[in-house]
Design a protein around this motif. Structure first.
Motif: not given
Length: 247
Positions: A32-60
């Motif tokens: 919601p805050a990400l939407v408000d940040l971009y929406g309030s600054h006049g951006v037309d398109v916001l693609c939310i692209t959070d990470h997906v990892h292999p299960p053995d990745d230490p950062w998974a």
């Protein structure tokens, strides 16, 4: 907004952030805050692209797990309705297919715009890219580092550069600019390019963005990225300083 402001005089161009992270992975803001940040600054398109990892990745643990991917997309969809009504902002779900490795030549990330189903990376990046494409996503090679330079960041991802012949045909576009960092080899190779903020923190709102010549519709955005359409890249600066945005 500089060049973006001048280009926005053309109503056929959409100011797009193609690469942004929320607290579903390693971003600082909930959706919601990400939407408000971009929406309030006049951006037309916001693609939310959070990470997906292999299960053995230490950062998974910092990515979206398979068993919660549906919940992740559902939250984006719920916020997309509010974003359209409140800001005229098109919010598009997606993920960043993330393959890390201690050897930068074996590391690669790809943003999948419009991906609404979980894509496993258990069988490697190539299979993941094919599965994401089959699911209807547009694919962008993210921060594709080239030859080693003194300025190369820790965690560089050089696999797209190293294996361009094998991997280049599996993505639609390459990030020529990620935030404020440019990847000159992408231009030299004359690859189809985009610019994206790779948003994690408030200060990442400022940077280079892509202007898309398409309708304000998710499928139109995906189709545009997957096409040979000429895209426009331009610097973008918020109307308020980062310190004020964070307040």
């Amino acid at each position: 907004m500089g060049e973006v402001g001048r280009m926005r005089n053309r109503p056929d161009l959409l100011l797009a952030e193609l690469h942004a992270h929320s607290t579903w992975s390693d971003g600082c803001l909930p959706i919601p805050a990400l939407v408000d940040l971009y929406g309030s600054h006049g951006v037309d398109v916001l693609c939310i692209t959070d990470h997906v990892h292999p299960p053995d990745d230490p950062w998974a643990r910092l990515g979206v797990p398979a068993d919660r991917f549906g919940e992740y997309v559902a939250e984006i969809e719920g916020e997309a309705e509010r974003a359209r009504e409140q800001y005229g902002l098109l919010v598009v779900p997606g993920s960043e297919l993330t393959v890390n490795h201690a050897d930068p030549d074996l590391a690669a990330h790809a943003v999948a715009v419009g991906l609404r189903s979980y894509v496993s990376l258990v069988e490697g990046l190539e299979r993941g890219l094919v599965a994401a494409r089959d699911a209807g996503a547009a694919l962008v090679a993210a921060h594709p580092s080239g030859a080693t330079t003194p300025e190369e960041p820790v965690g560089a991802t050089r696999r797209f550069w190293r294996e361009l012949e094998a991997l280049g045909g599996l993505v639609d576009r390459f990030e020529l600019i990620n935030g404020h960092r440019a990847y000159g080899w992408v231009a030299e190779a004359q690859l189809p390019a985009v610019a994206a903020g790779d948003f994690h923190r408030i200060e990442h709102l400022s940077g280079w963005k892509t202007l898309l010549p398409c309708a304000s519709d998710e499928q139109a955005v995906v189709d545009c990225l997957r096409s040979e359409a000429r895209l426009h890249l331009a610097p973008f600066s918020p109307r308020a300083a980062p310190a004020r945005l964070a307040a």
